[in-house]
Design a protein around this motif. Structure first.
Motif, PDB file in Angstrom:
ATOM      1  N   THR A   4       0.851  -1.193   0.000  1.00 12.92           N
ATOM      2  CA  THR A   4       0.000   0.000   0.000  1.00 12.92           C
ATOM      3  C   THR A   4       0.879   1.233   0.000  1.00 12.92           C
ATOM      4  O   THR A   4       1.800   1.345   0.796  1.00 12.92           O
ATOM      5  CB  THR A   4      -0.913   0.015   1.240  1.00 12.92           C
ATOM      6  N   ARG A   5       0.568   2.154  -0.905  1.00 13.64           N
ATOM      7  CA  ARG A   5       1.253   3.446  -0.961  1.00 13.64           C
ATOM      8  C   ARG A   5       0.211   4.541  -0.872  1.00 13.64           C
ATOM      9  O   ARG A   5      -0.874   4.424  -1.421  1.00 13.64           O
ATOM     10  CB  ARG A   5       2.029   3.610  -2.266  1.00 13.64           C
ATOM     11  N   GLY A   6       0.563   5.621  -0.200  1.00 20.39           N
ATOM     12  CA  GLY A   6      -0.349   6.755  -0.086  1.00 20.39           C
ATOM     13  C   GLY A   6      -0.873   6.881   1.321  1.00 20.39           C
ATOM     14  O   GLY A   6      -0.617   6.032   2.187  1.00 20.39           O
ATOM     15  N   VAL A   7      -1.617   7.952   1.563  1.00 21.10           N
ATOM     16  CA  VAL A   7      -2.065   8.227   2.928  1.00 21.10           C
ATOM     17  C   VAL A   7      -3.570   8.335   3.098  1.00 21.10           C
ATOM     18  O   VAL A   7      -4.050   8.269   4.215  1.00 21.10           O
ATOM     19  CB  VAL A   7      -1.391   9.498   3.506  1.00 21.10           C
ATOM     20  N   PHE A   8      -4.319   8.514   2.024  1.00 23.68           N
ATOM     21  CA  PHE A   8      -5.758   8.543   2.228  1.00 23.68           C
ATOM     22  C   PHE A   8      -6.538   7.935   1.075  1.00 23.68           C
ATOM     23  O   PHE A   8      -6.099   7.942  -0.056  1.00 23.68           O
ATOM     24  CB  PHE A   8      -6.283   9.942   2.570  1.00 23.68           C
ATOM     25  N   ALA A   9      -7.694   7.385   1.466  1.00 25.34           N
ATOM     26  CA  ALA A   9      -8.633   6.791   0.526  1.00 25.34           C
ATOM     27  C   ALA A   9     -10.025   7.232   0.959  1.00 25.34           C
ATOM     28  O   ALA A   9     -10.683   6.561   1.757  1.00 25.34           O
ATOM     29  CB  ALA A   9      -8.512   5.273   0.543  1.00 25.34           C
ATOM     30  N   LEU A  66      -3.238   9.880  -2.734  1.00 28.09           N
ATOM     31  CA  LEU A  66      -4.241   8.818  -2.768  1.00 28.09           C
ATOM     32  C   LEU A  66      -3.594   7.462  -2.479  1.00 28.09           C
ATOM     33  O   LEU A  66      -2.501   7.165  -2.948  1.00 28.09           O
ATOM     34  CB  LEU A  66      -4.925   8.758  -4.128  1.00 28.09           C
ATOM     35  N   GLU A  67      -4.297   6.668  -1.716  1.00 27.59           N
ATOM     36  CA  GLU A  67      -3.819   5.332  -1.371  1.00 27.59           C
ATOM     37  C   GLU A  67      -4.030   4.393  -2.549  1.00 27.59           C
ATOM     38  O   GLU A  67      -5.127   4.318  -3.101  1.00 27.59           O
ATOM     39  CB  GLU A  67      -4.606   4.834  -0.157  1.00 27.59           C
ATOM     40  N   VAL A  68      -2.976   3.688  -2.923  1.00 30.24           N
ATOM     41  CA  VAL A  68      -3.059   2.696  -3.999  1.00 30.24           C
ATOM     42  C   VAL A  68      -2.378   1.408  -3.545  1.00 30.24           C
ATOM     43  O   VAL A  68      -1.521   1.427  -2.673  1.00 30.24           O
ATOM     44  CB  VAL A  68      -2.421   3.196  -5.321  1.00 30.24           C
ATOM     45  N   GLU A  69      -2.786   0.335  -4.146  1.00 37.47           N
ATOM     46  CA  GLU A  69      -2.154  -0.964  -3.921  1.00 37.47           C
ATOM     47  C   GLU A  69      -1.265  -1.276  -5.116  1.00 37.47           C
ATOM     48  O   GLU A  69      -1.646  -1.023  -6.267  1.00 37.47           O
ATOM     49  CB  GLU A  69      -3.202  -2.068  -3.775  1.00 37.47           C
ATOM     50  N   TRP A 101      -3.789  -0.439  -8.175  1.00 35.63           N
ATOM     51  CA  TRP A 101      -5.227  -0.213  -8.190  1.00 35.63           C
ATOM     52  C   TRP A 101      -5.655   0.645  -7.010  1.00 35.63           C
ATOM     53  O   TRP A 101      -4.982   0.732  -5.993  1.00 35.63           O
ATOM     54  CB  TRP A 101      -5.991  -1.529  -8.235  1.00 35.63           C
ATOM     55  N   HIS A 102      -6.805   1.280  -7.220  1.00 33.63           N
ATOM     56  CA  HIS A 102      -7.383   2.167  -6.213  1.00 33.63           C
ATOM     57  C   HIS A 102      -8.900   1.997  -6.289  1.00 33.63           C
ATOM     58  O   HIS A 102      -9.480   2.083  -7.374  1.00 33.63           O
ATOM     59  CB  HIS A 102      -6.998   3.621  -6.513  1.00 33.63           C
ATOM     60  N   TYR A 103      -9.506   1.780  -5.150  1.00 37.44           N
ATOM     61  CA  TYR A 103     -10.955   1.654  -5.089  1.00 37.44           C
ATOM     62  C   TYR A 103     -11.548   3.007  -4.720  1.00 37.44           C
ATOM     63  O   TYR A 103     -11.110   3.646  -3.765  1.00 37.44           O
ATOM     64  CB  TYR A 103     -11.369   0.592  -4.064  1.00 37.44           C
ATOM     65  N   VAL A 104     -12.542   3.433  -5.492  1.00 43.42           N
ATOM     66  CA  VAL A 104     -13.251   4.692  -5.249  1.00 43.42           C
ATOM     67  C   VAL A 104     -14.641   4.330  -4.722  1.00 43.42           C
ATOM     68  O   VAL A 104     -15.554   4.046  -5.499  1.00 43.42           O
ATOM     69  CB  VAL A 104     -13.366   5.535  -6.541  1.00 43.42           C
ATOM     70  N   ASP A 108     -18.149   3.380  -6.515  1.00 46.76           N
ATOM     71  CA  ASP A 108     -18.077   1.929  -6.616  1.00 46.76           C
ATOM     72  C   ASP A 108     -17.299   1.527  -7.871  1.00 46.76           C
ATOM     73  O   ASP A 108     -17.785   0.784  -8.728  1.00 46.76           O
ATOM     74  CB  ASP A 108     -19.461   1.292  -6.607  1.00 46.76           C
ATOM     75  N   ALA A 109     -16.067   2.063  -7.943  1.00 49.28           N
ATOM     76  CA  ALA A 109     -15.204   1.800  -9.088  1.00 49.28           C
ATOM     77  C   ALA A 109     -13.828   1.352  -8.598  1.00 49.28           C
ATOM     78  O   ALA A 109     -13.277   1.924  -7.654  1.00 49.28           O
ATOM     79  CB  ALA A 109     -15.073   3.047  -9.947  1.00 49.28           C
ATOM     80  N   LEU A 110     -13.309   0.349  -9.243  1.00 51.47           N
ATOM     81  CA  LEU A 110     -11.960  -0.129  -8.993  1.00 51.47           C
ATOM     82  C   LEU A 110     -11.139   0.258 -10.219  1.00 51.47           C
ATOM     83  O   LEU A 110     -11.361  -0.255 -11.312  1.00 51.47           O
ATOM     84  CB  LEU A 110     -11.949  -1.645  -8.785  1.00 51.47           C
ATOM     85  N   VAL A 111     -10.242   1.207 -10.024  1.00 51.92           N
ATOM     86  CA  VAL A 111      -9.450   1.752 -11.119  1.00 51.92           C
ATOM     87  C   VAL A 111      -8.057   1.142 -11.045  1.00 51.92           C
ATOM     88  O   VAL A 111      -7.463   1.086  -9.964  1.00 51.92           O
ATOM     89  CB  VAL A 111      -9.350   3.290 -11.016  1.00 51.92           C
ATOM     90  N   ALA A 112      -7.549   0.715 -12.186  1.00 50.77           N
ATOM     91  CA  ALA A 112      -6.247   0.047 -12.191  1.00 50.77           C
ATOM     92  C   ALA A 112      -5.419   0.462 -13.399  1.00 50.77           C
ATOM     93  O   ALA A 112      -5.947   0.906 -14.419  1.00 50.77           O
ATOM     94  CB  ALA A 112      -6.445  -1.467 -12.210  1.00 50.77           C
TER      95      ALA A 112
END
Length: 140
Positions: A4-9, A66-69, A101-104, A108-112
């Motif tokens: 996990t990278r980033g600080v907020f989701a 933004l938090e991303v995996e 990837w990042h879930y919004v 309700d979207a999973l962006v990759a």
């Protein structure tokens, strides 16, 4: 194992707006310090550092936090099962080994974005995509 990278989701549009507001002062400070480092005169600063410049810094700062995996493509495929009803928006090829990837939640979207060997570039790309496609409208 994914990283996990980033600080907020942000979970909601209200939370996204709050985070966006909170990075405003930092964006202003960064912009001012960069202008100082570039030795802008007062007149040049007033002419070149417009509200649009500060707003661009704010957008970039928000997106960069933004938090991303980051993981392999198999981990991304598994993450899709965590959000079975989500719209999956994938950028890049399925014929590579890795993904970010990042879930919004509020959309309700999973962006990759997929990548072979440049995770930092993929992370930056994904954050810009997520901001442009989901967060920009949510925070306005």
């Amino acid at each position: 194992m994914s990283e996990t990278r980033g600080v907020f989701a942000p979970e909601t549009t209200a939370e996204a707006r709050e985070y966006f507001e909170n990075v405003g002062p930092a964006a202003q400070t960064v912009t001012k310090e960069l202008a100082r480092e570039m030795a802008f005169s007062k007149e040049e600063y007033d002419e070149r550092v417009t509200s649009d410049v500060v707003e661009t810094a704010r957008d970039a700062l928000f997106a960069s936090l933004l938090e991303v995996e980051v993981g392999d493509y198999t981990e991304f495929a598994a993450a899709r099962t965590d959000h079975p009803d989500a719209e999956v928006v994938q950028h890049g090829s399925q014929d590579v080994d890795n993904a970010v990837w990042h879930y919004v939640p509020f959309a309700d979207a999973l962006v990759a974005a997929t990548f072979q060997s440049e995770p930092d570039a993929a992370v930056g790309t994904l954050r810009r995509i997520a901001f442009g496609e989901y967060y920009r409208d949510a925070i306005e």
